[in-house]
Design an enzyme around this catalytic site. Structure first.
Site, PDB file in Angstrom:
ATOM      1  N   GLY A  56      21.406  10.177  34.499  1.00  0.00           N
ATOM      2  CA  GLY A  56      20.790   9.410  35.852  1.00  0.00           C
ATOM      3  C   GLY A  56      20.484  10.888  36.715  1.00  0.00           C
ATOM      4  N   ASP A 115      31.557   9.445  41.721  1.00  0.00           N
ATOM      5  CA  ASP A 115      32.084   7.947  42.364  1.00  0.00           C
ATOM      6  C   ASP A 115      34.105   8.516  42.579  1.00  0.00           C
ATOM      7  OD1 ASP A 115      33.508   5.785  43.167  1.00  0.00           O
ATOM      8  OD2 ASP A 115      32.583   4.687  40.761  1.00  0.00           O
ATOM      9  N   VAL A 165      25.133   0.961  42.557  1.00  0.00           N
ATOM     10  CA  VAL A 165      23.601   1.221  42.436  1.00  0.00           C
ATOM     11  C   VAL A 165      22.555   1.536  41.603  1.00  0.00           C
ATOM     12  CG1 VAL A 165      23.595   2.251  45.287  1.00  0.00           C
ATOM     13  CG2 VAL A 165      23.957   4.103  43.615  1.00  0.00           C
ATOM     14  N   ASP A 171      21.104   3.776  36.232  1.00  0.00           N
ATOM     15  CA  ASP A 171      20.881   2.682  35.316  1.00  0.00           C
ATOM     16  C   ASP A 171      21.896   1.567  35.788  1.00  0.00           C
ATOM     17  OD1 ASP A 171      22.997   4.312  34.159  1.00  0.00           O
ATOM     18  OD2 ASP A 171      22.338   2.764  32.408  1.00  0.00           O
TER      19      ASP A 171
HETATM   20  P1  5GP Z   1      33.023   9.225  38.685  1.00  0.00           P
HETATM   21  O1  5GP Z   1      33.897  10.361  36.783  1.00  0.00           O
HETATM   22  O2  5GP Z   1      32.909  10.247  39.352  1.00  0.00           O
HETATM   23  O3  5GP Z   1      33.574   8.205  38.952  1.00  0.00           O
HETATM   24  O4  5GP Z   1      31.622   9.067  37.552  1.00  0.00           O
HETATM   25  C1  5GP Z   1      30.290   9.920  37.909  1.00  0.00           C
HETATM   26  C2  5GP Z   1      29.519   8.219  37.239  1.00  0.00           C
HETATM   27  O5  5GP Z   1      29.881   7.219  37.218  1.00  0.00           O
HETATM   28  C3  5GP Z   1      27.861   9.115  37.389  1.00  0.00           C
HETATM   29  O6  5GP Z   1      27.921  10.138  37.320  1.00  0.00           O
HETATM   30  C4  5GP Z   1      27.405   8.276  37.195  1.00  0.00           C
HETATM   31  O7  5GP Z   1      25.956   8.195  36.107  1.00  0.00           O
HETATM   32  C5  5GP Z   1      27.992   7.087  36.927  1.00  0.00           C
HETATM   33  N1  5GP Z   1      28.065   6.349  38.073  1.00  0.00           N
HETATM   34  C6  5GP Z   1      29.263   6.221  39.330  1.00  0.00           C
HETATM   35  N2  5GP Z   1      28.770   5.737  40.138  1.00  0.00           N
HETATM   36  C7  5GP Z   1      27.439   4.607  39.863  1.00  0.00           C
HETATM   37  C8  5GP Z   1      26.040   4.198  40.632  1.00  0.00           C
HETATM   38  O8  5GP Z   1      27.086   2.934  41.204  1.00  0.00           O
HETATM   39  N3  5GP Z   1      25.328   3.249  39.895  1.00  0.00           N
HETATM   40  C9  5GP Z   1      25.270   3.875  38.333  1.00  0.00           C
HETATM   41  N4  5GP Z   1      24.306   3.366  38.081  1.00  0.00           N
HETATM   42  N5  5GP Z   1      25.822   4.994  37.812  1.00  0.00           N
HETATM   43  C10 5GP Z   1      27.102   5.183  38.810  1.00  0.00           C
END
Ligand code: 5GP
Length: 189
Positions: A56, A115, A165, A171
């Site tokens: 990403g 996130d 997004v 993606d």
């Molecule tokens: P976390 O561990 O912080 O919950 O998630 C982070 C990972 O989730 C990011 O590196 C990404 O790969 C994926 N991710 C989180 N939100 C989004 C989003 O809105 N769109 C996409 N495409 N991937 C997301």
């Protein structure tokens, strides 16, 4: 040119599945130039090793490294979730590890979106155990109000809402990474 003109111009092949422009290509360019300046200033005399988290962050890494006026080095890691359990445990699988020793290096993790913060939290502990001189994070997007793990992010591009997004590296099922801007996704999950 308004945001919808840009959408029509850059993404006619994807427009059906795209909602609002969350961050336009022009805003990305402007903000990444600022981030590059801040990093160049902060790391003057001790250029960082940039660690891109695949896939990403590829677009962000590519633009950010060119906005930094220091002799940086770049490395890549790939991580993947352990499926549904990962959402709660924060355990991620290292698909591709670093090829270099980071002991005594100034490491800057380049991440696409934070996130829950669980992925980054895991990565920080994983890399932190290798005794880097410093370990900081540059995240393009921070989802406001979503963090379950408190994050100390040295650089953040944009704070955005909770909507899913796509574009600019992000993606859905490996598609839409090649969009110039970042959009909400309104297609099928
Ligand atoms: P976390 O561990 O912080 O919950 O998630 C982070 C990972 O989730 C990011 O590196 C990404 O790969 C994926 N991710 C989180 N939100 C989004 C989003 O809105 N769109 C996409 N495409 N991937 C997301």
């Amino acid at each position: 040119m308004g945001p919808h003109d840009e959408l029509a111009f850059t993404a006619h092949w994807a427009a059906h599945d795209l909602g609002e422009v969350v961050v336009s290509a022009a805003d990305l360019r402007e903000r990444i130039a600022e981030l590059g300046q801040a990093i160049s200033r902060d790391y003057d005399g001790h250029p960082p090793l940039l660690v891109c988290v695949l896939k990403g962050a590829i677009n962000f890494m590519s633009d950010l490294m060119r906005a930094i006026e220091l002799p940086v080095e770049v490395e890549f890691m790939a991580v993947s979730s352990y499926g549904a359990a990962t959402k709660t445990s924060g355990v991620v699988r290292i698909v591709k590890d670093l090829d270099v020793d980071i002991a005594d290096r100034d490491v800057l993790i380049v991440e696409d979106v934070v996130d829950s913060g669980l992925t980054l939290n895991y990565l920080r502990q994983y890399l932190g155990a290798r005794s880097p001189a410093s370990l900081e994070v540059c995240a393009l997007l921070l989802k406001e109000g979503e963090q379950r793990v408190e994050q100390d992010l040295k650089y953040v591009g944009f704070s955005i809402g909770p909507a899913f997004v796509v574009g600019y590296g992000l993606d859905v099922s490996e598609r839409y990474r090649n969009l110039d801007g970042i959009y909400t996704y309104v297609g099928e999950a």
